[in-house]
Design a protein around this motif. Structure first.
Motif, PDB file in Angstrom:
ATOM      1  N   PRO A 161       0.817  -1.211   0.000  1.00  0.00           N
ATOM      2  CA  PRO A 161       0.000   0.000   0.000  1.00  0.00           C
ATOM      3  C   PRO A 161       0.857   1.270   0.000  1.00  0.00           C
ATOM      4  CG  PRO A 161       0.055  -0.984   2.192  1.00  0.00           C
ATOM      5  CD  PRO A 161       0.733  -1.943   1.267  1.00  0.00           C
ATOM      6  N   ILE A 162       0.261   2.367  -0.457  1.00  0.00           N
ATOM      7  CA  ILE A 162       0.965   3.649  -0.489  1.00  0.00           C
ATOM      8  C   ILE A 162       1.420   4.036   0.908  1.00  0.00           C
ATOM      9  CG2 ILE A 162       0.729   6.103  -1.001  1.00  0.00           C
ATOM     10  CD1 ILE A 162      -1.274   5.441  -3.111  1.00  0.00           C
ATOM     11  N   ARG A 163       0.562   3.806   1.903  1.00  0.00           N
ATOM     12  CA  ARG A 163       0.886   4.230   3.269  1.00  0.00           C
ATOM     13  C   ARG A 163       2.200   3.626   3.740  1.00  0.00           C
ATOM     14  NH1 ARG A 163      -1.823   6.164   7.697  1.00  0.00           N
ATOM     15  NH2 ARG A 163      -3.803   6.168   6.571  1.00  0.00           N
ATOM     16  N   SER A 164       2.402   2.333   3.514  1.00  0.00           N
ATOM     17  CA  SER A 164       3.624   1.686   3.994  1.00  0.00           C
ATOM     18  C   SER A 164       4.850   2.223   3.267  1.00  0.00           C
ATOM     19  CB  SER A 164       3.521   0.168   3.831  1.00  0.00           C
ATOM     20  OG  SER A 164       3.404  -0.180   2.466  1.00  0.00           O
ATOM     21  N   ALA A 165       4.676   2.659   2.011  1.00  0.00           N
ATOM     22  CA  ALA A 165       5.797   3.197   1.254  1.00  0.00           C
ATOM     23  C   ALA A 165       6.157   4.613   1.693  1.00  0.00           C
ATOM     24  CB  ALA A 165       5.468   3.183  -0.237  1.00  0.00           C
ATOM     25  N   LEU A 166       5.157   5.376   2.123  1.00  0.00           N
ATOM     26  CA  LEU A 166       5.388   6.774   2.474  1.00  0.00           C
ATOM     27  C   LEU A 166       5.696   7.002   3.949  1.00  0.00           C
ATOM     28  CD1 LEU A 166       2.638   8.616   0.367  1.00  0.00           C
ATOM     29  CD2 LEU A 166       5.030   8.201  -0.205  1.00  0.00           C
ATOM     30  N   GLU A 167       5.314   6.069   4.819  1.00  0.00           N
ATOM     31  CA  GLU A 167       5.513   6.281   6.255  1.00  0.00           C
ATOM     32  C   GLU A 167       6.973   6.510   6.641  1.00  0.00           C
ATOM     33  OE1 GLU A 167       3.501   3.100   8.220  1.00  0.00           O
ATOM     34  OE2 GLU A 167       1.674   4.283   8.530  1.00  0.00           O
ATOM     35  N   PRO A 168       7.958   5.743   6.107  1.00  0.00           N
ATOM     36  CA  PRO A 168       9.350   6.039   6.467  1.00  0.00           C
ATOM     37  C   PRO A 168       9.775   7.447   6.057  1.00  0.00           C
ATOM     38  CG  PRO A 168       9.170   3.861   5.468  1.00  0.00           C
ATOM     39  CD  PRO A 168       7.856   4.541   5.264  1.00  0.00           C
ATOM     40  N   LEU A 169       9.269   7.930   4.940  1.00  0.00           N
ATOM     41  CA  LEU A 169       9.576   9.286   4.502  1.00  0.00           C
ATOM     42  C   LEU A 169       8.962  10.310   5.448  1.00  0.00           C
ATOM     43  CD1 LEU A 169       8.927   8.795   0.674  1.00  0.00           C
ATOM     44  CD2 LEU A 169      11.136   8.826   1.853  1.00  0.00           C
ATOM     45  N   HIS A 170       7.780   9.995   5.952  1.00  0.00           N
ATOM     46  CA  HIS A 170       7.114  10.878   6.910  1.00  0.00           C
ATOM     47  C   HIS A 170       7.913  10.976   8.207  1.00  0.00           C
ATOM     48  CE1 HIS A 170       3.901  12.638   9.382  1.00  0.00           C
ATOM     49  NE2 HIS A 170       4.190  11.709  10.262  1.00  0.00           N
ATOM     50  N   VAL A 171       8.546   9.883   8.587  1.00  0.00           N
ATOM     51  CA  VAL A 171       9.368   9.894   9.801  1.00  0.00           C
ATOM     52  C   VAL A 171      10.619  10.747   9.597  1.00  0.00           C
ATOM     53  CG1 VAL A 171      10.769   8.462  11.355  1.00  0.00           C
ATOM     54  CG2 VAL A 171       8.522   7.658  10.595  1.00  0.00           C
ATOM     55  N   ALA A 172      11.273  10.563   8.463  1.00  0.00           N
ATOM     56  CA  ALA A 172      12.515  11.276   8.195  1.00  0.00           C
ATOM     57  C   ALA A 172      12.285  12.746   7.880  1.00  0.00           C
ATOM     58  CB  ALA A 172      13.262  10.603   7.045  1.00  0.00           C
ATOM     59  N   TRP A 173      11.207  13.033   7.181  1.00  0.00           N
ATOM     60  CA  TRP A 173      10.864  14.416   6.839  1.00  0.00           C
ATOM     61  C   TRP A 173       9.418  14.637   7.268  1.00  0.00           C
ATOM     62  CZ3 TRP A 173      13.627  11.238   3.490  1.00  0.00           C
ATOM     63  CH2 TRP A 173      14.933  11.637   3.215  1.00  0.00           C
TER      64      TRP A 173
END
Length: 232
Positions: free
Chosen positions: A44-56
């Motif tokens: 899912p998109i969420r799992s792909a974007l969550e690490p980016l949300h943590v870093a930025w």
């Protein structure tokens, strides 16, 4: 090492879902650069974007007919709420102008540790941590990021995460009259609570049948999202 705009990665991940078109998202407020990022080929998109949300740290909100990505710490206040407008109500009993609950210090981290792909060590797994010494907290928050970072960048992100956890330990709730219906989640506003002015980031808005906006928010401090730490 070449970098890729974070906005391009977000756009590509959203496009891969086959559910969103380029015109459905707004990433104009994202200016960060990414050295490298490992993501599973499916999911899912969420799992792909969550690490980016943590870093930025960023927020994703519905803005008209688009999904808008907002980078935290870069926006200025969009409204100032005077004391007289705070705590709007119709009928019933007055619920107060601003309520606040605070998470116990013992539940917050005293250390945030990050594991990452170190660009200075041939992408071997590196580790950096930020620590808060002047508290009674004992929790350690460990985060693994499949993102390529330098030692400095990793420590800076650990500091941002640690300090934001402490700044945002307060949950705020208030209601506003219909004249503020231009406000949306992730907006920064200034609130005059009678004992001083508070800068907050709106987290959610419930639009009541009588026109009131029932809001929840977190304290906002833009300097929290900036760090000049030097990694070891």
């Amino acid at each position: 090492i070449d970098t890729v705009p974070l906005s391009d990665i977000i756009s590509a991940e959203c496009a891969a879902s086959s559910l969103l078109l380029p015109g459905d998202i707004d990433v104009t407020g994202i200016s960060d650069e990414v050295r490298g990022y490992e993501v599973a080929s499916v999911g899912p998109i969420r799992s792909a974007l969550e690490p980016l949300h943590v870093a930025w740290p960023l927020d994703v909100v519905q803005h008209g007919y688009k999904l808008k990505f907002k980078r935290r710490g870069t926006a200025s206040s969009v409204a100032s709420v005077p004391y007289a407008d705070l705590g709007a109500f119709t009928g019933g009993e007055f619920e107060g102008r601003l309520s606040s609950t605070r998470e116990m210090d013992s539940q917050l981290p005293c250390r945030v540790s990050i594991k990452y792909k170190d660009v200075g060590r041939e992408y071997d797994i590196g580790g950096q941590y930020a620590e808060r010494l002047n508290s009674g907290a004992i929790n350690i928050e460990s985060i693994e990021l499949a993102i390529c970072l330098s030692a400095d960048e990793a420590l800076q992100k650990a500091e941002v995460l640690l300090f934001s956890r402490w700044v945002e330990r307060y949950d705020l709730a208030f209601s506003l009259p219909p004249t503020y219906n231009n406000i949306e989640p992730a907006d920064i506003i200034n609130i005059d609570a009678g004992n001083g002015t508070h800068e907050v980031r709106v987290e959610s808005i419930s639009y009541e049948p009588n026109g009131r906006l029932v809001c929840t928010a977190k304290p906002n401090r833009s300097t929290t999202y900036t760090s000049n730490a030097i990694g070891s």
